[in-house]
Design a protein around this motif. Structure first.
Motif, short mmCIF file in Angstrom:
data_model
loop_
_atom_site.label_atom_id
_atom_site.label_comp_id
_atom_site.label_asym_id
_atom_site.label_seq_id
_atom_site.Cartn_x
_atom_site.Cartn_y
_atom_site.Cartn_z
N TYR A 58 0.82 -1.20 0.00
CA TYR A 58 0.00 0.00 0.00
C TYR A 58 0.86 1.25 0.00
O TYR A 58 1.97 1.28 0.55
N ALA A 59 0.32 2.30 -0.58
CA ALA A 59 0.93 3.62 -0.44
C ALA A 59 0.72 4.09 1.00
O ALA A 59 -0.29 3.76 1.62
N ASP A 60 1.67 4.86 1.51
CA ASP A 60 1.56 5.34 2.89
C ASP A 60 0.28 6.14 3.10
O ASP A 60 -0.31 6.11 4.19
N SER A 61 -0.16 6.83 2.07
CA SER A 61 -1.32 7.72 2.19
C SER A 61 -2.63 6.97 2.41
O SER A 61 -3.62 7.57 2.84
N VAL A 62 -2.65 5.67 2.16
CA VAL A 62 -3.90 4.91 2.29
C VAL A 62 -3.79 3.76 3.28
O VAL A 62 -4.79 3.07 3.54
N LYS A 63 -2.62 3.53 3.84
CA LYS A 63 -2.45 2.42 4.78
C LYS A 63 -3.41 2.57 5.96
O LYS A 63 -3.57 3.64 6.52
N GLY A 64 -4.05 1.44 6.30
CA GLY A 64 -5.00 1.46 7.40
C GLY A 64 -6.40 1.88 7.00
O GLY A 64 -7.33 1.72 7.78
N ARG A 65 -6.56 2.40 5.78
CA ARG A 65 -7.88 2.85 5.32
C ARG A 65 -8.37 2.03 4.12
O ARG A 65 -9.56 1.80 3.98
N PHE A 66 -7.45 1.63 3.25
CA PHE A 66 -7.80 0.89 2.04
C PHE A 66 -7.35 -0.56 2.17
O PHE A 66 -6.31 -0.85 2.79
N THR A 67 -8.13 -1.46 1.57
CA THR A 67 -7.77 -2.87 1.55
C THR A 67 -7.97 -3.43 0.15
O THR A 67 -9.05 -3.30 -0.42
N ILE A 68 -6.91 -4.02 -0.39
CA ILE A 68 -7.00 -4.66 -1.70
C ILE A 68 -7.18 -6.16 -1.50
O ILE A 68 -6.59 -6.76 -0.59
N SER A 69 -7.99 -6.76 -2.36
CA SER A 69 -8.20 -8.20 -2.30
C SER A 69 -8.52 -8.70 -3.71
O SER A 69 -8.76 -7.90 -4.61
N ARG A 70 -8.48 -10.01 -3.87
CA ARG A 70 -8.80 -10.56 -5.19
C ARG A 70 -9.50 -11.91 -5.02
O ARG A 70 -9.22 -12.65 -4.07
N ASP A 71 -10.35 -12.20 -5.97
CA ASP A 71 -11.05 -13.48 -6.04
C ASP A 71 -10.70 -14.06 -7.39
O ASP A 71 -11.29 -13.69 -8.42
N ASN A 72 -9.73 -14.96 -7.42
CA ASN A 72 -9.27 -15.49 -8.70
C ASN A 72 -10.30 -16.37 -9.39
O ASN A 72 -10.29 -16.51 -10.60
N ALA A 73 -11.20 -16.95 -8.62
CA ALA A 73 -12.27 -17.75 -9.23
C ALA A 73 -13.19 -16.87 -10.06
O ALA A 73 -13.79 -17.32 -11.03
N LYS A 74 -13.30 -15.60 -9.66
CA LYS A 74 -14.14 -14.65 -10.38
C LYS A 74 -13.32 -13.70 -11.24
O LYS A 74 -13.89 -12.80 -11.87
N ASN A 75 -12.00 -13.86 -11.24
CA ASN A 75 -11.13 -12.94 -11.98
C ASN A 75 -11.43 -11.50 -11.63
O ASN A 75 -11.54 -10.64 -12.52
N THR A 76 -11.56 -11.22 -10.36
CA THR A 76 -11.93 -9.88 -9.92
C THR A 76 -11.01 -9.42 -8.79
O THR A 76 -10.67 -10.20 -7.90
N VAL A 77 -10.65 -8.15 -8.86
CA VAL A 77 -9.85 -7.51 -7.82
C VAL A 77 -10.69 -6.40 -7.21
O VAL A 77 -11.42 -5.70 -7.92
N TYR A 78 -10.57 -6.23 -5.91
CA TYR A 78 -11.36 -5.24 -5.20
C TYR A 78 -10.47 -4.24 -4.47
O TYR A 78 -9.33 -4.54 -4.11
#
Length: 126
Positions: A58-78
């Motif tokens: 994460y960039a320092d500016s978003v740490k603790g506020r943003f969360t990235i995740s992915r579902d490879n079965a759905k080919n989707t990133v959030y």
């Protein structure tokens, strides 16, 4: 051929939340990332996630506020964005890495990504 399509952007008041989605078509065996670009500013890496989802950065500016995740079965990133601030206002882009290599301990720069979506606008009002 890889195609990335973002969705979930919108307008929200400061302190609110949004969840961005990136639907990928084609084979994605690379790390994925989210970038943002505000008018008159350079594109900024926000978050990245490894192929299997076990490593994130994460960039320092978003740490603790943003969360990235992915579902490879759905080919989707959030990208879950909480405690949004007016300075988070930007066009947000999903991107896929050029090569199937390991995600470093930081968000790689734009040149490391070979595939880009069209972007989704996020506007945070005070």
């Amino acid at each position: 051929q890889v195609q990335l399509v973002e969705s979930g952007g919108g307008s929200v008041q400061a302190g609110g939340s949004l969840r961005l989605s990136c639907a990928a078509s084609g084979v994605i065996a690379n790390y994925m990332g989210w970038f943002r670009q505000a008018p008159g500013k350079e594109r900024e890496g926000v978050a990245a996630i490894s192929t299997g989802g076990g490593s994130t950065a994460y960039a320092d500016s978003v740490k603790g506020r943003f969360t990235i995740s992915r579902d490879n079965a759905k080919n989707t990133v959030y990208l879950q964005m909480n405690s949004l601030k007016p300075e988070d206002t930007a066009m947000y882009y999903c991107a896929a890495g050029r090569l199937p290599i390991r995600l470093p301990g930081w968000v790689p720069g734009p040149s490391a990504f070979g595939y880009w979506g069209q972007g989704t606008q996020v506007t945070v009002s005070s």
